[in-house]
Design an enzyme around this catalytic site. Structure first.
Site, PDB file in Angstrom:
ATOM      1  N   ASP A  14      40.734  37.699  -1.284  1.00  0.00           N
ATOM      2  CA  ASP A  14      39.602  38.212  -0.508  1.00  0.00           C
ATOM      3  C   ASP A  14      40.000  39.235   0.555  1.00  0.00           C
ATOM      4  OD1 ASP A  14      38.044  36.448  -2.001  1.00  0.00           O
ATOM      5  OD2 ASP A  14      38.316  34.843  -0.544  1.00  0.00           O
ATOM      6  N   LYS A  17      39.939  43.857  -2.109  1.00  0.00           N
ATOM      7  CA  LYS A  17      40.435  44.613  -3.268  1.00  0.00           C
ATOM      8  C   LYS A  17      39.324  45.418  -3.945  1.00  0.00           C
ATOM      9  CE  LYS A  17      41.905  40.628  -4.841  1.00  0.00           C
ATOM     10  NZ  LYS A  17      41.788  39.756  -3.666  1.00  0.00           N
ATOM     11  N   GLY A  41      36.011  37.135  -6.807  1.00  0.00           N
ATOM     12  CA  GLY A  41      34.745  37.667  -6.325  1.00  0.00           C
ATOM     13  C   GLY A  41      35.069  38.917  -5.551  1.00  0.00           C
ATOM     14  N   HIS A  42      34.811  40.075  -6.154  1.00  0.00           N
ATOM     15  CA  HIS A  42      35.177  41.348  -5.533  1.00  0.00           C
ATOM     16  C   HIS A  42      33.899  42.072  -5.107  1.00  0.00           C
ATOM     17  CE1 HIS A  42      39.292  41.360  -7.831  1.00  0.00           C
ATOM     18  NE2 HIS A  42      39.125  40.331  -7.031  1.00  0.00           N
ATOM     19  N   GLN A 223      42.807  37.522  -6.813  1.00  0.00           N
ATOM     20  CA  GLN A 223      43.454  36.542  -5.917  1.00  0.00           C
ATOM     21  C   GLN A 223      44.455  37.274  -5.004  1.00  0.00           C
ATOM     22  OE1 GLN A 223      43.233  35.449  -9.607  1.00  0.00           O
ATOM     23  NE2 GLN A 223      41.244  35.067  -8.761  1.00  0.00           N
ATOM     24  N   ARG A 302      31.876  29.003  -0.099  1.00  0.00           N
ATOM     25  CA  ARG A 302      32.569  28.141   0.870  1.00  0.00           C
ATOM     26  C   ARG A 302      32.993  28.955   2.094  1.00  0.00           C
ATOM     27  NH1 ARG A 302      37.232  25.615  -2.794  1.00  0.00           N
ATOM     28  NH2 ARG A 302      37.111  27.692  -3.691  1.00  0.00           N
TER      29      ARG A 302
HETATM   30  P1  GDP Z   1      38.284  40.828  -2.689  1.00  0.00           P
HETATM   31  O1  GDP Z   1      38.145  39.534  -3.403  1.00  0.00           O
HETATM   32  O2  GDP Z   1      39.690  41.123  -2.294  1.00  0.00           O
HETATM   33  O3  GDP Z   1      37.653  41.985  -3.423  1.00  0.00           O
HETATM   34  O4  GDP Z   1      37.476  40.670  -1.327  1.00  0.00           O
HETATM   35  P2  GDP Z   1      36.031  39.967  -1.149  1.00  0.00           P
HETATM   36  O5  GDP Z   1      34.993  40.909  -1.644  1.00  0.00           O
HETATM   37  O6  GDP Z   1      36.026  38.589  -1.662  1.00  0.00           O
HETATM   38  O7  GDP Z   1      35.982  39.821   0.429  1.00  0.00           O
HETATM   39  C1  GDP Z   1      36.050  40.922   1.271  1.00  0.00           C
HETATM   40  C2  GDP Z   1      34.790  40.912   2.154  1.00  0.00           C
HETATM   41  O8  GDP Z   1      34.978  41.788   3.266  1.00  0.00           O
HETATM   42  C3  GDP Z   1      33.559  41.448   1.439  1.00  0.00           C
HETATM   43  O9  GDP Z   1      32.430  40.778   1.934  1.00  0.00           O
HETATM   44  C4  GDP Z   1      33.546  42.914   1.824  1.00  0.00           C
HETATM   45  O10 GDP Z   1      32.224  43.465   1.775  1.00  0.00           O
HETATM   46  C5  GDP Z   1      34.044  42.857   3.237  1.00  0.00           C
HETATM   47  N1  GDP Z   1      34.827  44.020   3.707  1.00  0.00           N
HETATM   48  C6  GDP Z   1      35.696  44.788   3.007  1.00  0.00           C
HETATM   49  N2  GDP Z   1      36.301  45.669   3.830  1.00  0.00           N
HETATM   50  C7  GDP Z   1      35.812  45.452   5.062  1.00  0.00           C
HETATM   51  C8  GDP Z   1      36.088  46.022   6.349  1.00  0.00           C
HETATM   52  O11 GDP Z   1      36.923  46.902   6.525  1.00  0.00           O
HETATM   53  N3  GDP Z   1      35.401  45.500   7.406  1.00  0.00           N
HETATM   54  C9  GDP Z   1      34.484  44.494   7.263  1.00  0.00           C
HETATM   55  N4  GDP Z   1      33.877  44.058   8.349  1.00  0.00           N
HETATM   56  N5  GDP Z   1      34.209  43.938   6.071  1.00  0.00           N
HETATM   57  C10 GDP Z   1      34.880  44.405   4.993  1.00  0.00           C
HETATM   58  P1  IMO Z   2      39.659  37.084  -5.192  1.00  0.00           P
HETATM   59  O1  IMO Z   2      40.064  37.874  -6.401  1.00  0.00           O
HETATM   60  C1  IMO Z   2      40.312  33.556  -2.720  1.00  0.00           C
HETATM   61  C2  IMO Z   2      41.703  29.947  -4.769  1.00  0.00           C
HETATM   62  C3  IMO Z   2      40.768  28.763  -4.819  1.00  0.00           C
HETATM   63  C4  IMO Z   2      41.771  27.631  -4.837  1.00  0.00           C
HETATM   64  C5  IMO Z   2      42.914  28.187  -5.688  1.00  0.00           C
HETATM   65  C6  IMO Z   2      42.858  27.786  -7.151  1.00  0.00           C
HETATM   66  O2  IMO Z   2      38.213  37.183  -4.867  1.00  0.00           O
HETATM   67  O3  IMO Z   2      40.548  37.374  -4.036  1.00  0.00           O
HETATM   68  P2  IMO Z   2      41.324  28.474  -9.200  1.00  0.00           P
HETATM   69  O4  IMO Z   2      39.843  28.394  -9.379  1.00  0.00           O
HETATM   70  O5  IMO Z   2      41.865  29.857  -9.329  1.00  0.00           O
HETATM   71  O6  IMO Z   2      42.070  27.498 -10.041  1.00  0.00           O
HETATM   72  O7  IMO Z   2      41.562  28.009  -7.674  1.00  0.00           O
HETATM   73  O8  IMO Z   2      42.798  29.608  -5.598  1.00  0.00           O
HETATM   74  N1  IMO Z   2      41.139  31.211  -5.282  1.00  0.00           N
HETATM   75  C7  IMO Z   2      40.769  32.238  -4.521  1.00  0.00           C
HETATM   76  N2  IMO Z   2      40.721  32.369  -3.179  1.00  0.00           N
HETATM   77  N3  IMO Z   2      39.964  34.603  -3.493  1.00  0.00           N
HETATM   78  C8  IMO Z   2      40.048  34.500  -4.846  1.00  0.00           C
HETATM   79  O9  IMO Z   2      39.856  35.553  -5.668  1.00  0.00           O
HETATM   80  C9  IMO Z   2      40.415  33.259  -5.417  1.00  0.00           C
HETATM   81  N4  IMO Z   2      40.548  32.813  -6.678  1.00  0.00           N
HETATM   82  C10 IMO Z   2      41.018  31.558  -6.585  1.00  0.00           C
HETATM   83  O10 IMO Z   2      39.929  28.717  -3.703  1.00  0.00           O
HETATM   84  O11 IMO Z   2      42.278  27.416  -3.541  1.00  0.00           O
HETATM   85 MG    MG Z   3      37.087  37.748  -3.284  1.00  0.00          MG
END
Ligand code: GDP
Ligand code: IMO
Ligand code: MG
Length: 421
Positions: A14, A17, A41-42, A223, A302
């Site tokens: 998270d 990416k 979840g991107h 991840q 979560r």
């Molecule tokens: P990923 O899994 O690595 O693609 O990241 P996620 O999408 O799960 O989580 C990143 C969260 O931070 C998302 O809700 C984005 O919209 C948000 N986000 C990304 N870059 C920034 C930033 O520079 N500032 C803030 N405040 N939010 C950001």
């Molecule tokens: P992105 O790509 C954050 C975590 C789960 C759990 C562990 C194992 O959005 O960054 P799994 O379902 O893969 O067997 O769970 O890994 N986890 C993540 N945490 N971002 C993710 O993906 C994750 N994908 C799995 O919460 O701790």
């Molecule tokens: Mg994510």
């Protein structure tokens, strides 16, 4: 010949990416995912619209780029159909642009049940998975009992499916897990039919030919490094290689074909699920990060655990991945802090100090360096020249410790809130 660039998370996922892959996509011809599945979840935000991608690469919104689901991924047909059809409804044409490796593994309905059943059987020791069947699917892959995307087109697909399902049902029974497969199996079968409209490829040949023809590829990790099956905080990890080497095995490219490695990190740190987290905060600072950063899981909703940036874990990640360029995300979340902390060493339970990430990081005490906060609304800035001195100092501190340059700074969730240096 062109090289493949890789973008991957350096923390516990998270990091942002999806946002940055979307920003970088116009520079590449192809975007490819190489591991993970709908546990990811991107999030992408542009033109006041928000999309959360799970199994589909984040290169689908910029022009007509090709996107690949690599052999290292695991795909749930039902979730894939839901995700892809929602995108098609939003006007994104996927049919001709999304290519799927025949060697990617299928998440079966019973894999999802097994994930829940195994987690439940672990009690307090549970991993806190996303419940998407990721671990059981990769387990079958390694056990040589998995079902692959290319099997969908084989005449004996039903027999292969039935054999895997029967084995899973025996395990579910032994765990006394009660379930009803009817609905999820129907949705999954529907998804299998839907998948057939897409082009199935051998990603290793596709990638080699793409590079030979002078085209460029960006790989999108899922991840993060600290969730890597080999090098993460085992057993509280995911079941794939999230590190740069995973792009080689998960797509079919040689290590010598890798060019830039973009390592992405938040200005602080988060983690979802169980497992050690040395810099985790349980105070108002952690709450402020969670609230200001909107730190809720994009897949499961979560609340993400929050803490200070951990440079010990990050340097470990930078070295494992051979990061050439750092990308710093979400510094705007710390805008209101008077000071910010960065963990520069751990004190181990036996009292010794180390700056090398240990075999077990459970019970280590973080040793911090405290830096002045920037107290500026970064979300309104458009160029590096506008950065306050304190923020520049914070960036330099990170660069020096991690021995890599910060090339991109993200100052908000929108595609436009991205500053290159
Ligand atoms: P990923 O899994 O690595 O693609 O990241 P996620 O999408 O799960 O989580 C990143 C969260 O931070 C998302 O809700 C984005 O919209 C948000 N986000 C990304 N870059 C920034 C930033 O520079 N500032 C803030 N405040 N939010 C950001
Ligand atoms: P992105 O790509 C954050 C975590 C789960 C759990 C562990 C194992 O959005 O960054 P799994 O379902 O893969 O067997 O769970 O890994 N986890 C993540 N945490 N971002 C993710 O993906 C994750 N994908 C799995 O919460 O701790
Ligand atoms: Mg994510």
């Amino acid at each position: 010949m062109e090289k493949i660039d890789v973008l991957l998370g350096l923390q516990w996922g998270d990091e942002g990416k999806g946002k940055v892959v979307d920003v970088l996509t116009p520079r590449y011809d192809v975007v490819a995912r190489f591991q993970g599945g709908p546990n990811a979840g991107h999030t992408l935000i542009f033109d006041n619209k928000k999309f959360v991608l799970k199994s589909i690469p984040s290169g689908v919104f910029q022009g007509d780029k090709q996107n690949i689901i690599g052999n290292g991924m695991v795909i749930d047909a039902a979730l894939f159909k839901a995700e892809a059809s929602a995108l098609e409804e939003a006007g994104i044409n996927l049919k001709d642009r999304l290519l799927i490796s025949k060697k990617a593994h299928l998440i079966l309905p019973t894999h999802r049940l097994l994930d829940s059943a195994i987690e439940a059987s672990k009690g307090a020791g549970k991993v806190g998975t996303t419940g998407r069947g990721i671990g059981p699917t990769y387990t079958d892959k390694v056990a040589r009992t998995g079902v692959r995307m290319g099997d969908i087109l084989r005449p004996d697909f039903e027999e292969r499916y039935a054999a895997a399902k029967a084995a899973h049902e025996r395990t579910l029974k032994s765990l006394n897990y009660e379930y009803d497969l009817t609905e999820i199996e129907a949705a999954w079968r529907d998804g299998i039919e839907y998948l057939k409209q897409f082009k199935f490829i051998d990603s290793e040949h596709f990638v080699a030919n793409t590079l030979r023809s002078g085209k460029t590829i960006l790989c999108e990790g899922a991840q993060g490094t600290m969730l890597d099956i080999d090098f993460g905080s085992y057993p509280f990890v995911t079941s794939s290689n999230t590190i740069c080497a995973g792009a080689c095995t998960g797509l079919g490219v040689a290590p010598s074909a890798i060019g830039r490695v973009y390592g992405i990190m938040k200005a602080y740190c988060t983690r979802v699920g169980s497992g050690p987290f040395p810099t985790e905060l349980f105070d108002k600072d952690g709450e402020a990060m969670s609230d200001r950063g909107q730190e809720f899981g994009a897949v499961t909703g979560r609340r993400r655990r929050c803490g200070w940036v951990d440079l010990v874990a990050l340097r470990y990640a930078v070295r494992l991945n051979g990061v050439t360029n750092l990308i710093l995300m979400k510094s705007d979340v710390l805008d209101t802090f008077d000071t910010v902390k960065a963990c520069v060493a751990y004190q181990l339970p036996d009292g010794t100090r180390t700056d090398e990430f240990p075999f077990d990081c459970e019970g280590v005490t973080p040793i911090y360096e405290e830096l002045p906060g920037w107290k500026t609304d970064l979300t309104k800035l458009h160029s590096e020249d506008e950065f306050p001195e304190e923020f520049n100092n914070y960036i330099s501190f990170i660069e020096e410790y991690l021995e890599a340059p910060v090339s991109i700074v993200s100052v908000g969730p929108d595609r436009n809130q991205t500053i290159e240096r």
